[in-house]
Design a protein around this motif. Sequence first.
Motif, PDB file in Angstrom:
ATOM      1  N   VAL A 363       0.868  -1.189   0.000  1.00 19.06           N
ATOM      2  CA  VAL A 363       0.000   0.000   0.000  1.00 19.06           C
ATOM      3  C   VAL A 363       0.898   1.231   0.000  1.00 19.06           C
ATOM      4  CG1 VAL A 363      -2.006   1.127   1.029  1.00 19.06           C
ATOM      5  CG2 VAL A 363      -1.625  -1.311   1.431  1.00 19.06           C
ATOM      6  N   LEU A 367      -0.462   5.760  -5.737  1.00 21.02           N
ATOM      7  CA  LEU A 367      -1.054   4.586  -6.369  1.00 21.02           C
ATOM      8  C   LEU A 367      -0.306   4.245  -7.659  1.00 21.02           C
ATOM      9  CD1 LEU A 367      -3.482   2.883  -5.461  1.00 21.02           C
ATOM     10  CD2 LEU A 367      -4.867   4.140  -7.120  1.00 21.02           C
ATOM     11  N   VAL A 371      -3.125  -0.246 -10.543  1.00 24.18           N
ATOM     12  CA  VAL A 371      -3.643  -0.563  -9.212  1.00 24.18           C
ATOM     13  C   VAL A 371      -4.769   0.405  -8.875  1.00 24.18           C
ATOM     14  CG1 VAL A 371      -3.116  -0.729  -6.745  1.00 24.18           C
ATOM     15  CG2 VAL A 371      -1.434  -1.499  -8.438  1.00 24.18           C
ATOM     16  N   SER A 372      -5.862  -0.126  -8.358  1.00 24.54           N
ATOM     17  CA  SER A 372      -6.980   0.696  -7.892  1.00 24.54           C
ATOM     18  C   SER A 372      -7.064   0.612  -6.377  1.00 24.54           C
ATOM     19  CB  SER A 372      -8.293   0.212  -8.520  1.00 24.54           C
ATOM     20  OG  SER A 372      -8.263   0.345  -9.923  1.00 24.54           O
ATOM     21  N   SER A 373      -7.809   1.533  -5.792  1.00 23.91           N
ATOM     22  CA  SER A 373      -7.881   1.587  -4.335  1.00 23.91           C
ATOM     23  C   SER A 373      -9.298   1.854  -3.871  1.00 23.91           C
ATOM     24  CB  SER A 373      -6.955   2.687  -3.804  1.00 23.91           C
ATOM     25  OG  SER A 373      -6.842   2.617  -2.398  1.00 23.91           O
ATOM     26  N   CYS A 375     -11.197   3.065  -0.526  1.00 31.33           N
ATOM     27  CA  CYS A 375     -10.921   3.709   0.764  1.00 31.33           C
ATOM     28  C   CYS A 375     -12.231   4.120   1.422  1.00 31.33           C
ATOM     29  CB  CYS A 375     -10.025   4.932   0.565  1.00 31.33           C
ATOM     30  SG  CYS A 375      -9.530   5.737   2.108  1.00 31.33           S
ATOM     31  N   ARG A 386      -8.414   0.955   3.974  1.00 30.28           N
ATOM     32  CA  ARG A 386      -8.065   1.035   2.564  1.00 30.28           C
ATOM     33  C   ARG A 386      -7.724  -0.367   2.052  1.00 30.28           C
ATOM     34  NH1 ARG A 386      -6.454   4.910  -0.865  1.00 30.28           N
ATOM     35  NH2 ARG A 386      -6.188   6.429   0.831  1.00 30.28           N
ATOM     36  N   ASN A 388      -6.129  -1.964  -1.520  1.00 28.09           N
ATOM     37  CA  ASN A 388      -5.599  -1.816  -2.864  1.00 28.09           C
ATOM     38  C   ASN A 388      -5.787  -3.123  -3.626  1.00 28.09           C
ATOM     39  OD1 ASN A 388      -4.807   0.774  -2.332  1.00 28.09           O
ATOM     40  ND2 ASN A 388      -2.626   0.453  -2.680  1.00 28.09           N
ATOM     41  N   TYR A 389      -6.091  -3.011  -4.927  1.00 32.05           N
ATOM     42  CA  TYR A 389      -6.325  -4.226  -5.709  1.00 32.05           C
ATOM     43  C   TYR A 389      -5.911  -4.013  -7.169  1.00 32.05           C
ATOM     44  CZ  TYR A 389     -10.630  -1.729  -6.980  1.00 32.05           C
ATOM     45  OH  TYR A 389     -11.528  -0.786  -7.414  1.00 32.05           O
TER      46      TYR A 389
END
Length: 446
Positions: A363, A367, A371-373, A375, A386, A388-389
Amino acid sequence: MRIVIVGNGIAGITAARHIRKQSDAEIVVISKETDHFFSRTALMYVYMGHQQYHHLKPYEDWFWDKNRINLYRATVENIDFLQKTITLSADSYQVTYTPSLLERLTKVAPKHTNKQAIVSKVLTYDKLILATGSVPRWGDWEGQSLSGVQGLYSYQDLELLEKNTAGISKAVIVGGGLIGVELAEMLHTRHIEVTMLVREKSYWSSVLPKEESDLVTKHIQKRGIDLRFNTELKAIRGQKRVERVETVQGDSVDCQLVGLTIGVAPNISFLSSNSNNLYLNKGIVVNKYLETNLPDVYAIGDCVEHQQPLEGRKSIEQIWYTGRIMGETVAQTICGKRTAYQPGVFFNSAKFFDLEYQTYGVVPASLPEGVSSYCWQHPTKEVLLRINYDSKSGAVLGFNALGTRLRHGVCEEWIKDKITIEKVLNNFQQANFDPEFFEKYKLSLH
């Protein structure tokens, strides 16, 4: 076989304990800091009056005799890796020992007494484990040698802090990391005014994403700490003792203590001039088995630099639990089962005053591409989560938690198994760490 361990922190002592479980080898642990192993992360609570020093020792003093682990209070002056010898300082002594070892050292068999002076100052070893830990980083600012300027890492630093804060009213802390906020909390409990000089635009913004950094910043400020952002130290001023600091931005802050908390570095300086070809870089360089480039010499803990760090890990990781895992790992290898270091999914935890923090996986502050997040922040409480993926597959990559706790095993499993963000959110209750009276949080895609 004699196994010598230099350093009695979590890495070195874990190695000693696990070797003893599997072997009858002679074990010698050398430390110049304290007679016995203690929990370094709890030093702050001694200063704050929550604990006494003896509460920090995980094992009773008799534990070492019972397990035949010989403790030396000594400074290592030289290691000859070719001859396999270690030269100790003249003031060295043994805290505990087995009579057979002392007999070999002194050529007599005296009755067992603690803190026996060591007659022989040169030890031989068959296997050597370097677990020398970290030392505080120091800059090159003018005035660093003044009384009242110090770091915070060792037991001696804690003793010095007691001396340096007697009767003072104002302190300046240089640096905005985890050690800095610990020192701020310690001083705050003594009603000492604290100013923190932070180079970044908000607290720890080089590590934390913006939302997390903003939340922690506000939490620290609510505790009365004067956070000065985008500010760097220029010089420390005073006669014999520190009286004020000057910043690059032109400010002057009166104080009687300066805490330098700009990070730590591997404790390897004593090896650099007498290394006998031991491979050193920023730390002691090791392979995946924690072996150095020299035969029968290993390195573990904060002093280590991994030659080929695993995916998602850094080459130098100065974290309590990584030292423990390295100690367990090297014990396996020394006892005949060559084992590679496998720390698993990255995690860390800390507290910013009353605000708990956990992080799992990757993390970063910014970003990365692809990668998306997700939150979520509580509308009225200091709670943030949060996740992240991966933008394409949806596989979760990391978690941040502030103001609440997540279950370590669940988060680690989700990351290792590449569980999708949708499945994680729909089953997030599994990650809630739920002791009695803890509030649960439910997340959703909406």
